[in-house]
Design a protein around this motif. Structure first.
Motif, PDB file in Angstrom:
ATOM      1  N   ILE A 101     -14.821   2.258  31.572  1.00  0.00           N
ATOM      2  CA  ILE A 101     -15.535   2.829  30.412  1.00  0.00           C
ATOM      3  C   ILE A 101     -15.622   1.780  29.305  1.00  0.00           C
ATOM      4  N   ALA A 114     -19.276   0.923  29.521  1.00  0.00           N
ATOM      5  CA  ALA A 114     -19.963   1.934  28.702  1.00  0.00           C
ATOM      6  C   ALA A 114     -19.963   1.507  27.241  1.00  0.00           C
ATOM      7  N   ILE A 115     -18.807   1.066  26.754  1.00  0.00           N
ATOM      8  CA  ILE A 115     -18.721   0.809  25.304  1.00  0.00           C
ATOM      9  C   ILE A 115     -19.186  -0.619  25.016  1.00  0.00           C
ATOM     10  N   LEU A 134     -23.885   1.924  30.873  1.00  0.00           N
ATOM     11  CA  LEU A 134     -23.796   3.226  31.564  1.00  0.00           C
ATOM     12  C   LEU A 134     -23.169   4.253  30.619  1.00  0.00           C
ATOM     13  N   PRO A 135     -23.458   5.538  30.855  1.00  0.00           N
ATOM     14  CA  PRO A 135     -22.879   6.570  29.961  1.00  0.00           C
ATOM     15  C   PRO A 135     -21.357   6.627  30.140  1.00  0.00           C
ATOM     16  N   ALA A 136     -20.672   6.899  29.011  1.00  0.00           N
ATOM     17  CA  ALA A 136     -19.189   6.936  29.074  1.00  0.00           C
ATOM     18  C   ALA A 136     -18.725   8.319  29.508  1.00  0.00           C
ATOM     19  N   ASN A 184     -13.903   7.509  23.253  1.00  0.00           N
ATOM     20  CA  ASN A 184     -14.879   6.705  24.008  1.00  0.00           C
ATOM     21  C   ASN A 184     -16.295   7.198  23.724  1.00  0.00           C
ATOM     22  N   ALA A 185     -16.474   8.532  23.743  1.00  0.00           N
ATOM     23  CA  ALA A 185     -17.820   9.114  23.559  1.00  0.00           C
ATOM     24  C   ALA A 185     -18.341   8.759  22.170  1.00  0.00           C
ATOM     25  N   GLN A 190     -17.506   6.180  20.321  1.00  0.00           N
ATOM     26  CA  GLN A 190     -17.828   4.745  20.267  1.00  0.00           C
ATOM     27  C   GLN A 190     -19.128   4.464  21.020  1.00  0.00           C
ATOM     28  N   ALA A 191     -19.355   5.200  22.121  1.00  0.00           N
ATOM     29  CA  ALA A 191     -20.563   4.933  22.944  1.00  0.00           C
ATOM     30  C   ALA A 191     -21.771   5.644  22.352  1.00  0.00           C
ATOM     31  N   GLU A 205     -22.294   8.829  22.108  1.00  0.00           N
ATOM     32  CA  GLU A 205     -22.723  10.062  22.781  1.00  0.00           C
ATOM     33  C   GLU A 205     -22.282  11.298  21.996  1.00  0.00           C
TER      34      GLU A 205
END
Lengths: 314, 296, 338, 287, 532
Positions: free
Chosen positions: A152, A156-157, A162-164, E254-255, E257-258, E260
Motif C-alpha cells: 500500500i 498506493a500512496i 493503485l487504490p489503497a 492509508n485511505a 493519504q491516498a 480516497e
C-alpha cells in the motif's frame, strides 16, 4: 467418469451435514450469546433474558440445531440476528469480494509458483534452484499484514498507481475491479505462491528423472516440448493438488487482507459474526466455505483423470 | 560345510555408527542446516536463561519514555507503554518457541496414527478418515480456536491446541500418502511372512520409513505455527497481556508503524530468521536421513 | 541366423567409438567408470555389448546420444564418429537434430519408457513431425504403418490407445516404432527384452533382425549371453569399465580369448543337463575407486600371473578379433563348442 | 526336521479371482481369474519348480501358499497342518515352518534396519531371543550364507545385490523352517552372482534337508535346481513331472514352445532343441 | 551465491526500512510523552467561502451500522449513519445547547407532567408524505413499543397525543429535561409512517433529513444524495456524501493519504503521524471516558477502603498525557468539561483522588490486605482500551495488587460481567449519551446495567431523581454538582480514568466542521472546496 463425479457429490452431502453440525456445536461452546448484543449496551439483565427467550436461545443445543437444519433443508439459511437481513443476501453481497480475492490470489500463486518451481526443478542444485528455495522460504515467512502495508505504502500512496482500499465489483467496472484486486491479490497470493513453487519444484524434479522423459530427449524432441508437454503434464497431479490446498490457506489469509484493504468480504463477516455470536451468519459462512472447498476438491480430483488417463479408463 | 567365502572387498572399517550418530554427522556437514540448528539451540538457551539475559523487567512500564528509538537506555527502544523491547523480545522467545511445538505436537498426535491407519488398511477406514480430514480443513480455524479457548480459557496452550487441530489434516495427508507407498514394499510382505503382528509391522517397519516426509512437513508447519500464534494473540485468543510473543510484539509494533516505524523491525526480523531456520533445518534433516531411507 | 561367410566388413562403419573415457562423481570423488572403449557398428549387422551390471555397458550406450546425467557423469575423452561427425563435440542443437533422426535408442523398461499421458499415435507422430515436419494427419497415417511394420495387430485401432492399455511386448514395439520412424542409420537397444517374457523376447529380437536387413546398424546391450549368442553378429565383452574382448559371435563362443569371457560362458545354467555344481567366478567386480593398476580381472582370474599386474592394452588378433589379456597367446580356453 | 520323502507341502484346488472393475455402487462387475484349480505336492528335502511366463499365476500361487493372500477356493497343507483353516494368531505361530525369499534384493530388506535386526526378527518373533544371544545366532546364520559377523551392524544400502540376497536367505533360515518358497530368488542377479547363490541354496538343501518351492521364468536356472517341475500358463497347471522328463520329452505344446524360445548359448544345443519345435509348431502368439 | 541466511536478512531489513521511510517522512524521532495540549489541532473549522456546491464528502468510520432502522439497530453507534437521513425533533448543536429541528418550540407544563411541542410546517418525508403531528405520534409510539431498542430512553413518556395538525403533547411521569435530550438522539428520529407500514427500514431508511440514502452495501459503505425539498437548503453544502467502514486504524490513514477519504476517525496515538502526513486534525472533548469498574458485591470491592486504595493507585496523568499523548484528559468527573453538568470549581478533581501509592498501600493494609490481592479484569481487544488496561495493571502491581487481564469481545463481557456477574472487574470505554442523566441511568444507579453489584449511595439515588425533573439545564446543574460531591465521598464502583478527546483527521479543503459535545458525528453543514 460421470459415475465417479456423482459418487463424489453424494458423499458431499453427509460431509456438509458433519461440518454444519461441527460448526454449530463449536459456536455453542463459546460463552456469551447474541442476546446481549441485540439488547444493546444499556439493556438491563431482564431485557437480555427476555431477548434470549424471544430468540429461543434457552432451548437445548440440539433443538436449536434442528431448527436451523430444518430451515437449511428448505434452502433458508435464516436471518442474521444482528443485522436482521437474510443470511443468504448478506453472503451473496460479500461472496463476490472473497471469491475474486481468493481467485486472484490463486492465479498469482499458480502463475508465479509453477514457473518458479519448474525452473528450480528442472536443474536441481543449480543457483536457480537455491534462489527459488530461499525466496519461497521468505514468501512463507513474511506475514500477510506486513506485506499488505508495504504494498500500500509503495504502490498506493507514494506512487499512487493503485487504490489503497475498496472493492469494485467486476460487473460494475472490470478495469477498476482489476486495479482494486492487484495489491490485495499480491498480499494474499505471496505465501501461496511460495508453497506452490516448493511443491512444483519437487514434483518436476521427480518427473524429470522418469524414464519417459529420457525417451523423449532420446527422440531428439526440442526442450520446449519435452518440458512443456511431457514434464508438465506428468507433474500435473501434485501441482494441482497443492493448488487446491491453497484455497483453504487463502480463505484464512482473506480475513487479514480484507481488513487491511477495507474490502467487505466473507473473512470480515466471519470475524464480526463470531464476535457477536451471530450463529445463523456463522453457520451460513461455514457452509459456504465448505461448499467452495468441496467443489474445488472435486474439480481437482476430476482433473486427475485428464492428467493420468489410466484413471479415466478405469 | 559352508561355501567358499568370497573375497569381499574391505567394507568401511569398524561397524557403522548407530542411526542417530550417522544422521547427525551428515546434518552437521550441511552448512545451512547446521547454521539453523545453531540458531534454534541459541534461542532455546535464550528462552531458558531469559531472566539472566534480559536487561530489565519486561513488564515495567514507563509511560513517559514511550516509543523511544533504539539507543539510550534501551538497546532496541521501547513500546507504546514504555516497556523495554529487548527484554520483551528475550522473554517472548519462550512462548514463540513453545507455541509452534504444541501446535505441531497436537497435530502429529492426531494426524500420525490416523494417517497410519488410513494408509495401511485403506478402504473404509481410509475413506472415513479422509472425509473427516476434508471436513476439518473447511472449518475456519478461527471458530475452532475461539471455541476451544472459550471452553478452557484463553491461553497460549489452548490457542495452539486449536492450531494443532487445524494442522492435523495436513499431517494426516502426508503420513497417509507415505504409508500407502510403504505398504506395497516387499519387505512388508517379508515381515508378514515371518509372522509379525500387524501392530509390530506398523511400529517397527512402517513408521521409520514414514519419518522422512513427516519431518519435512513438521518443520514447515512449525513455521506456520509461529505466524498462527501471532494472528490468534492479535484476536485476543492467544497469549494474555502482559506477556508477549514475538508475534504480538510484531503486531503491536506494527500498529504504531507511523508513530515509531522501527518498533516492528526487531520482532519482524526475529520471526523471519526463526522461520528460515525451521525451513532449512527441515530440508537439512530430509537430506541427511541418508541413503538408507531414500531407497524405500 | 547370421551368415557365417560374411565375416569381412565390406561397407563403411555406421558408427565408431574410439578411446572413450567417462568419469562419474561418487562419494569417493570423481572416478572413471568407462575407460579406453573402442567399438564399431556396421550397417545391417547387430553388435552385442555384453557385461555384468556395473561394467559400464549402459553408460557407453547413453554416451553415444549424450544422454548422460550431466553434472554426475561426464565424457572425459574419446571420439564418437557418425560418418564424419564427432557426436561428442557436436553443439547441443545439432546433436538434438540427429537424435531420433540418424541415431535412435530404445530402453529396458518399456512399462515406464512411454509417456502414460499421451496416446501411442501422438507419441510416434511427435517424432515424425519434429524431424520430418509432417502435418498431424500425415504423421498419424505414417504412425499406423509403423505400428504394422513392428508387428502390432489392428494398428488402426491401437494407434489411439494409451500405453497402460498395452502389454510389455507391445509397448517395446511402440518404442521401436518411434525409434525407427525416421529411418535412422544406428539403433542402440539397451537391454530391450530383459523385462519381457522369453516368448515375447524372441519376437522382439527377430523384429530387430528384420530392421537390420533394411541396412540399419544395431548395438544390442545385454547381460544375457543366450540372447547374444542367438541374435548377434559380432560380440563385445566389457568388464569393470573396459572392453576385454571383441570378435564375431561364433568364433568368440567357440574359443574365447579372455578368461572372463570363458568364465561367463561356463556360469550360464544350460537347459541341457543338470550339473553337480554350477561353475562360478569367485569374488565380485572391483568398485571404480578400488581398481587395480593392471588387468582388472586379476583378483578373480584362475590363470592370473605376475605379468597381469602390469597395465594391459586391447590387442588386435586378426579376423576382427581383439582381447585385453597379457597371457592370451598361451592360454587355450574352453568355449561352448560349434 | 521332518523325515525324508514325507510330503511337507500339499496344495489342492487353489483358485484366486481379482476384481478389475466396480460399477457406480461399488459392486464388482469384471473379474480376472489369476489362479484356477492348481494342485501340487512338495516332498521334504526336494525342490519343486513352478515355471511360467509373467501373468501365468506362479507368483500369485506362491502368495496363496504362504497365506499372504486368501484363496477363493482350495486348501494349503504344511507339515500336516491345514494353513487355510487356521485363525490369525495360530497361523502366525505356524509360519515359522515355511519362509520366503523374494526377487528384488533391494526391496526385500527394510532399509531402516541393521542386518542384525532384520535377520534376527524371526528369532525375536518366535523365540523372543534378544541381545547377545541374538547377535551370536545371527552371526552363525551369516556364516552359513557366506557372510561374516563383520556385517552384523551394517545397513542394506552398504551391500551388493548378491550379498543382500544372502542376507534374505539367512533371515529365511532363522526360524528353522522345513520349506523355503523362493519367488524368482535369483532372477535379478548377474550370471556369476546367480551361480554363487544357487550353489548356496543347493548346499543348504543337502545339509539341512530343506524343501524348496522354486518359482522362476528362467528355464536354465530351473534345470539346475529342480527335482520336479510344474508348468503354469494363464493361471492353470499345464504339465508337471520329474525335471528330466519335462526337459527331455515335454508332452504339452505350450511347454515345448516355452523351451524353444529359451536363447541357448551353444549352437549345437540350439539345433537340437529347434527339432523339438518343428514336430508340433504352434501359431506365433504375439505377446 | 551469497550465503542464503545473510541475503534473506538483507531482504527482510530493506523491506522493513521501506515501510519506515514510506511511512511519512523518515523514521526515528518518535518522541516520548509530550505536553498535555497537542499543538496544531483545531476545535472547529468555520465554513470556507468558495466551497464546491456539487462537491463530494467521504468519511471513514470504524463500526458498521448494525441496522438503518433507528428503533431496531443494536449498536450504540448507529446514529452516525442515520443523522444525514433522519431529522430529529431537536438537535444538540456544537455549543451543547438543544436547538429546534422538526420541533420549532417546546414548553413544559407547570407540574412537569407534560411537554408540548410545536412542529415545523411544510416539511415532507423523502417518500413525499407530509410530516405532521400524526406522523410524529406514529414514530414515537414505535420507538416506545416492546421491540424497540431505545424503549428505555423514553421510559418516562406515559402517552403521546395529537393536539392539532402541528402540535404534539407528551404526558410524562417526570424528568422533562432528560426527555428532550433523548429526543435529540435515535428515539427522536421521525420515520415516515408510510415507510413504517411498507417495512424494510433495516436497509431502506425514509426520514425527513437533508440527504436521502442512495445506496447501501452492508458492512462496506452508505451513499447519500441531496434531498431536493429539504426545509433548510443552507446546510446541504455537498451534493453527495459517502460513509465507509474501515475497522483497521492503519487502513483509514492509508485511505486519507491516498485521497480516497476526505475525513476519518483516528486513534489518539495517530494524531502526530497524521499531522506529519500533512493532514489536519479536529480534536475536542467528548463524553466518552475510560473507566475502571468493579462488582462491588464481590468480596474485596465491597469495602470502601479497597475501592479508594485502587483509585489512588491509578496514575491518571501518566495514562492521559503519557500513554494517550495528551488526547485523554485525566479527570474524575464522568461528564466532559463542555457539559453543563461539569463542576468548574472541582475541575479535574485530581486533588480529591491523587496518585498516591503509599497511601493506597496503607489503606489496603487497614482493609486487611497488607500483601495486596489478586483479581481478574475483563477488557475488549480493540487496541485503545487494551493498552490502558495494561498500564493500569502495571500501576496496581506497584501497590501489590495483581490484576489479571482477560481479553474478551463485547458480547462475552456483557454476559460475564453484567448478566452472570462472574467477573471481578472490567475496564471499559463508556459510550456517550446526549444527556449526563444517561451516565447515572446506565452506569452509577443500582438498577443500571453497568452496576452488577447493585449498590450505590442512597444520597446519589435521591439526587438523581431530582436531577431529571428540571427542564432548564441551569436548574439541573447544581444538582449534578451535589451528586459529584457525594460520589467523591462514597467512592462508587465505577471511576473514570480520563475523558477521551474525539480525534478526526481531514484533508485540506474540508470546512464547516465542529466537534459535537454529544460525542457522535453530525456532518450537518459540512462543505468541500474544489480540489479538496
Amino acid at each position: 467418469m460421470a459415475g465417479y463425479a456423482v459418487r463424489r457429490l453424494l458423499t458431499a452431502v453427509p460431509l456438509l451435514a458433519l461440518i454444519g453440525f461441527g460448526a454449530f456445536m463449536l459456536t455453542f461452546m463459546i460463552p456469551g450469546d447474541v442476546a446481549a448484543t441485540i439488547a444493546g449496551e444499556s439493556a438491563t439483565p431482564q431485557r437480555i433474558e427476555e431477548v434470549r427467550r424471544q430468540l429461543g436461545l434457552d432451548d437445548s443445543a440440539l433443538t436449536q440445531f434442528g431448527r436451523w437444519a430444518g430451515g437449511v433443508l428448505q434452502g433458508d439459511l435464516g436471518t442474521s440476528m444482528i443485522h436482521r437481513i437474510a443470511v443468504t443476501q448478506m453472503i451473496g453481497e460479500r461472496l463476490g469480494v472473497t471469491v475474486s480475492l481468493v481467485a486472484f490470489g490463486l492465479l498469482i500463486a499458480v502463475l508465479v509458483g509453477v514457473p518458479a518451481g519448474l525452473v528450480a526443478g528442472l536443474r536441481p542444485g543449480r543457483w536457480t534452484d537455491r534462489l527459488v528455495t530461499v525466496l519461497t522460504t521468505l514468501g512463507l515467512a513474511v506475514p500477510a499484514f506486513w506485506l499488505a502495508t508495504i504494498l500500500i505504502i509503495v504502490f498506493a500512496i507514494n506512487l499512487g498507481m493503485l487504490p489503497a482500499t475498496g472493492f469494485v465489483p467486476i460487473t460494475e467496472n472490470p478495469l477498476r475491479w482489476l486495479e482494486s484486486m492487484i495489491l490485495p491479490g499480491l498480499a494474499i497470493g505471496a505465501a501461496s505462491a511460495a508453497d506452490v513453487a516448493r511443491q512444483s519444484r519437487s514434483a518436476v524434479a521427480e518427473t524429470v528423472g522418469r524414464d519417459h522423459v529420457r525417451t523423449s530427449r532420446a527422440m531428439g524432441l526440442r526442450p520446449r516440448s519435452v518440458v512443456g508437454r511431457h514434464v508438465l503434464k506428468n507433474s500435473g497431479i501434485p501441482i494441482v493438488t497443492v493448488a487446491s490446498l491453497q484455497v483453504e490457506r487463502l480463505l484464512g489469509a482473506a480475513v487479514v487482507v480484507e481488513l487491511m484493504f477495507a474490502m467487505p468480504g466473507l473473512g470480515q463477516l466471519t470475524v464480526s459474526a463470531v464476535r457477536a455470536r451471530d450463529i445463523p451468519t456463522i453457520q451460513g459462512v461455514v457452509l459456504t466455505i465448505a461448499v467452495v472447498v468441496i467443489l474445488v476438491n472435486l474439480l481437482v480430483d476430476l482433473s486427475y483423470a485428464w492428467f493420468n488417463p489410466r484413471l479415466r479408463k478405469r | 560345510m559352508t561355501t567358499a567365502t568370497a573375497a569381499e572387498p574391505e567394507l568401511v572399517s569398524g561397524p557403522t555408527a548407530g542411526p542417530f550418530r550417522r544422521f547427525t554427522r551428515r546434518l552437521v556437514r550441511q552448512p545451512l542446516a547446521f547454521g539453523s540448528l545453531l540458531v534454534i539451540v541459541l534461542l532455546v538457551i535464550t528462552a531458558l536463561a531469559a531472566p539472566l539475559l534480559a536487561p530489565m523487567d519486561p513488564n515495567a512500564t514507563d509511560l513517559v519514555a514511550r516509543n523511544q528509538p533504539p539507543g539510550g537506555g534501551h538497546l532496541l527502544g521501547t513500546d507504546d507503554l514504555g516497556r523495554d523491547l529487548l527484554s520483551r523480545l528475550i522473554y517472548g522467545t519462550r512462548i514463540t518457541l513453545m507455541a509452534p511445538l504444541i501446535a505441531v505436537g497436537v497435530g502429529a498426535l492426531i494426524g500420525v496414527p490416523a494417517g497410519l491407519i488410513a494408509g495401511f488398511w485403506g478402504r473404509t477406514p481410509d475413506w472415513l478418515l479422509s472425509r473427516l480430514a476434508d471436513a476439518m480443513l473447511s472449518l475456519p480455524s478461527l471458530v475452532l480456536a475461539m471455541a476451544i479457548v472459550a471452553a478452557r480459557g484463553p491461553s497460549t496452550v489452548n490457542a495452539m491446541t486449536a492450531v494443532g487441530l487445524a494442522f492435523s489434516p495436513r499431517i494426516f495427508r502426508v503420513v497417509r500418502g507415505a504409508t500407502m507407498s510403504v505398504r506395497h514394499e516387499v519387505f512388508i510382505d517379508a515381515s508378514r511372512a515371518i509372522g509379525c503382528t500387524t501392530k509390530r509391522l506398523i511400529a517397527v517397519h512402517v513408521l521409520p520409513n514414514v519419518a522422512a516426509p513427516l519431518i519435512v512437513q513438521a518443520t514447515v508447519l512449525l513455521g506456520f505455527g509461529v505466524l498462527a500464534e501471532a494472528g490468534l494473540s492479535f484476536l485476543g485468543v492467544g497469549v494474555q497481556p502482559p506477556e508477549a510473543s514475538w508475534g504480538v510484539l510484531l503486531r503491536r509494533g506494527f500498529d504504531n508503524l507511523y508513530m515509531a516505524p522501527f518498533q516492528s523491525i526487531p520482532s519482524g526480523l526475529a520471526i523471519t530468521v526463526l522461520i528460515l531456520a525451521f525451513q532449512f533445518l527441515g530440508d537439512g534433516m530430509r537430506d541427511s536421513l541418508g541413503k538408507e531411507l531414500r531407497r524405500a | 541366423m547370421p551368415d557365417p561367410a560374411n565375416t569381412e566388413p565390406s561397407n563403411a562403419p555406421a558408427l565408431t567409438i574410439e578411446g572413450l573415457r567417462i568419469s562419474a562423481a561418487t562419494e569417493h570423488g570423481r572416478v572413471d567408470v568407462v575407460d579406453d572403449v573402442h567399438l564399431t557398428l556396421r550397417p545391417g549387422r547387430i553388435t552385442g555389448l555384453a557385461g555384468e551390471s556395473g561394467s559400464g555397458k549402459t553408460v557407453t550406450g547413453l554416451a553415444v546420444l549424450r544422454l548422460l546425467a550431466e553434472p554426475t557423469l561426464r565424457v572425459e575423452s574419446g571420439r564418437i564418429l557418425l560418418g564424419d561427425l564427432d557426436l561428442a563435440r557436436l553443439p547441443r542443437g545439432e546433436l538434438r537434430a540427429l537424435r531420433g533422426r540418424r541415431v535412435s535408442m530404445v530402453f529396458q523398461e518399456p512399462m515406464t519408457s512411454l509417456d502414460p499421458a499421451f496416446t501411442v499415435g501422438t507419441l510416434i507422430g511427435e517424432v515424425l513431425r519434429r524431424h520430418l515436419g509432417m502435418d498431424r494427419r500425415a504423421a498419424r497415417e505414417r504412425a499406423v504403418e509403423l505400428l504394422d511394420r513392428v508387428g502390432i495387430p489392428e494398428p488402426e485401432k491401437r494407434v489411439d490407445s494409451f500405453p497402460f492399455q498395452l502389454s510389455g511386448g507391445m509397448q517395446q514395439r511402440v518404442l521401436i516404432a518411434m525409434a525407427v520412424a525416421c529411418g535412422p542409420d544406428v539403433l542402440i537397444a539397451d537391454e530391450p527384452t530383459t523385462a519381457l517374457d522369453v516368448t515375447v523376447q524372441a519376437q522382439i529380437l527377430r523384429l530387430l533382425r528384420s530392421l537390420t536387413d533394411d541396412g540399419m546398424a544395431v548395438l544390442l546391450v545385454t547381460h544375457d549371453l543366450g540372447v547374444l549368442a542367438e541374435h548377434c553378429d559380432d560380440l563385445v565383452v566389457m568388464y569393470a569399465g573396459q572392453v576385454v574382448e571383441t570378435g564375431p559371435v561364433d568364433d568368440v563362443l567357440a574359443a574365447p580369448a579372455h578368461p572372463y569371457t570363458a568364465g561367463l560362458l561356463a556360469a550360464v545354467p544350460s537347459t541341457a543337463r543338470r550339473v553337480e555344481r554350477l561353475a562360478t567366478i569367485p569374488g565380485t567386480v572391483p568398485p571404480p575407486h578400488l581398481l587395480p593398476a593392471g588387468c582388472r580381472f586379476v583378483a578373480r582370474c584362475p590363470h592370473a600371473a605376475p605379468v597381469c599386474e602390469e597395465p594391459v592394452t586391447l590387442e588386435d588378433a586378426g579376423g576382427g578379433r581383439s582381447r585385453r589379456c597379457a597371457r592370451a597367446a598361451e592360454l587355450d580356453l574352453e568355449g561352448v563348442g560349434r | 526336521m521332518s523325515t525324508a520323502r514325507e510330503v511337507v507341502l500339499r496344495a489342492t484346488g487353489l483358485t484366486k479371482r481379482f476384481t478389475t472393475r466396480r460399477n457406480v455402487l461399488g459392486r464388482a462387475v469384471e473379474r480376472l481369474t489369476a489362479v484356477e484349480d492348481v494342485s501340487f505336492e512338495l516332498r521334504a528335502g526336494k525342490t519343486l519348480a513352478l515355471v511360467g511366463e509373467s501373468g501365468s499365476g506362479k507368483s500369485t500361487t506362491a502368495r496363496l501358499v504362504t497365506a499372504l493372500e486368501k484363496p477363493d477356493a482350495g486348501t494349503v497343507e504344511v507339515c500336516g497342518t491345514e494353513w487355510t483353516a487356521l485363525g490369525r494368531s495360530a497361523l502366525r505361530r505356524e509360519r515359522r515352518r515355511m519362509q520366503m525369499v523374494f526377487q528384488d534384493p533391494y526391496a526385500s530388506l527394510d532399509p531402516t534396519k541393521m542386518v542384525v535386526h532384520t535377520v534376527g526378527e524371526p528369532l525375536l518373533v518366535h523365540e523372543g531371543v534378544r541381545g547377545q544371544e541374538r547377535d551370536r545366532r545371527v552371526a552363525d546364520l551369516l556364516e552359513r550364507v557366506g557372510l561374516s559377523a563383520r556385517h552384523l551392524h551394517r545397513y542394506p544400502y552398504e551391500f551388493s545385490g548378491g550379498q543382500r540376497q544372502r542376507i534374505a536367505i539367512a533371515r529365511a533360515l532363522a526360524a528353522g523352517p522345513d520349506i523355503i518358497v523362493a519367488d524368482e530368488a535369483v532372477s535379478a542377479l548377474d550370471v556369476s552372482t546367480q551361480a554363487q547363490v544357487l550353489n548356496l541354496l543347493l548346499d543348504l538343501q543337502r545339509d539341512s534337508g530343506l524343501a524348496f518351492l522354486f518359482i522362476s521364468h528362467d528355464l536354465g536356472v530351473v534345470r539346475q535346481v529342480a527335482d520336479h517341475v510344474a508348468v503354469m500358463h494363464r493361471g492353470r497347471l499345464v504339465e508337471s513331472g520329474p525335471a528330466d522328463e519335462i526337459y527331455e520329452s515335454p508332452r504339452e505344446a505350450y511347454t515345448k514352445s516355452l523351451l524353444a524360445a529359451v536363447p541357448e548359448v551353444s549352437p549345437s544345443r540350439r539345433r537340437e532343441r529347434a527339432g523339438l519345435v518343428t514336430e508340433s509348431s504352434t501359431g506365433e502368439v504375439v505377446g | 551465491m551469497a550465503h542464503p541466511i545473510r541475503s534473506a536478512l538483507a531482504i527482510a531489513v530493506s523491506a522493513a526500512l521501506v515501510a519506515a521511510c514510506g511511512g511519512g517522512g523518515g523514521g526515528g524521532g518518535g518522541g516520548g510523552g509530550k505536553g498535555p495540549k497537542a499543538d496544531g489541532t483545531v476545535k472547529n473549522v468555520p465554513l470556507a467561502s468558495g466551497f464546491d456546491k456539487d462537491g463530494e464528502f467521504s468519511w471513514g468510520y470504524t463500526i458498521e451500522a448494525s441496522s438503518l432502522d433507528p428503533h431496531r439497530g443494536t449498536s450504540g453507534f448507529d446514529q452516525n449513519w442515520l443523522f444525514p437521513v433522519y431529522d430529529r425533533l431537536v438537535y444538540a448543536a456544537p455549543d451543547g445547547i438543544l436547538k429546534p429541528m422538526l420541533a420549532t418550540s417546546w414548553e413544559a407544563a407547570e407540574d412537569g407532567g407534560s411537554v408540548t411541542l410545536k412542529l415545523r410546517e411544510g416539511v415532507t418525508f423523502h417518500d413525499g408524505t407530509p410530516m405532521d403531528a400524526a406522523a410524529v405520534k406514529t414514530s414515537l409510539d414505535r420507538a416506545r413499543d416492546d421491540e424497540s431498542v431505545v424503549k428505555s430512553d423514553l421510559a418516562t413518556i406515559q402517552d403521546v397525543t395529537v393536539a392539532d395538525d402541528h402540535t404534539v403533547r407528551l404526558a410524562l411521569s417526570g424528568g422533562a429535561g432528560a426527555i428532550l435530550g433523548a429526543l435529540a438522539d435515535r428515539a427522536g428520529m421521525i420515520i415516515s409512517p408510510a415507510a413504517i407500514k411498507k417495512g424494510g427500514l433495516d436497509t431502506h431508511p425514509v426520514g425527513a433529513g437533508p440527504y436521502t440514502m442512495v445506496d447501501h452495501k452492508q458492512g462496506d459503505r452508505v451513499d447519500y444524495g441531496r434531498y431536493g425539498r429539504y426545509w433548510d437548503p443552507s446546510v446541504q453544502r455537498v451534493a453527495k456524501m459517502t460513509f465507509r467502514v474501515m475497522s483497521d486504524d492503519q487502513t483509514r490513514l492509508n485511505a486519507l493519504q491516498a485521497g480516497e477519504l476526505s475525513m476519518a476517525l483516528i486513534r489518539q496515538n495517530q494524531v502526530e503521524p497524521a499531522q506529519r502526513m500533512g493532514l489536519n486534525v479536529l480534536a475536542g472533548e467528548s463524553p466518552t471516558f475510560y473507566a475502571f469498574t468493579v462488582n462491588n458485591a464481590r468480596k474485596p470491592f465491597g469495602d470502601r477502603k479497597v475501592r479508594l486504595a485502587l483509585n489512588l493507585a491509578i496514575d491518571r496523568k501518566a495514562i492521559g498525557e503519557g500513554l494517550l499523548d495528551g488526547f485523554c484528559t485525566p479527570q474524575i468527573q464522568p461528564w466532559p468539561s463542555t457539559s453543563w453538568a461539569y463542576d468548574e470549581k472541582l475541575g479535574a478533581g485530581l486533588d480529591k483522588w491523587p496518585h498516591d501509592p503509599a497511601r493506597a498501600k496503607k489503606l489496603l493494609a487497614e482493609a486487611g490486605y497488607p500483601k495486596g490481592f489478586t483479581f481478574t479484569a475483563l477488557t475488549s481487544q480493540t487496541t485503545g482500551i487494551a493498552a490502558v488496561a495494561e498500564a493500569v495493571q502495571a500501576q496496581f502491581a506497584k501497590v501489590g495488587v495483581t490484576m489479571k487481564i482477560k481479553l474478551v469481545d463485547a458480547s462475552q463481557k456483557t454476559r460475564m460481567f453484567d448478566v452472570e456477574k462472574s467477573a471481578d472487574a472490567a475496564l471499559i470505554s463508556y459510550s456517550p449519551t446526549p444527556d449526563p442523566q444517561g451516565v447515572l441511568d446506565r452506569q452509577l444507579l443500582p438498577g443500571a446495567a453497568g452496576n452488577p453489584g447493585r449498590k450505590a449511595s442512597d444520597e446519589v439515588v435521591r439526587l438523581a431523581g431530582e436531577a431529571g425533573d428540571a427542564l432548564d439545564p441551569d436548574d439541573r446543574a447544581p444538582v449534578f454538582h451535589k451528586i459529584m460531591a457525594e460520589l467523591i465521598d462514597y467512592v462508587p464502583h465505577s471511576v473514570p480514568i480520563c475523558m477521551q478527546q474525539r480525534t478526526e483527521a481531514f484533508r485540506d479543503g474540508v470546512s464547516g466542521l465542529a466537534v459535537n459535545p454529544a460525542g457522535s458525528r453530525d456532518f450537518r453543514g459540512v462543505a468541500v472546496t474544489k480540489g479538496g
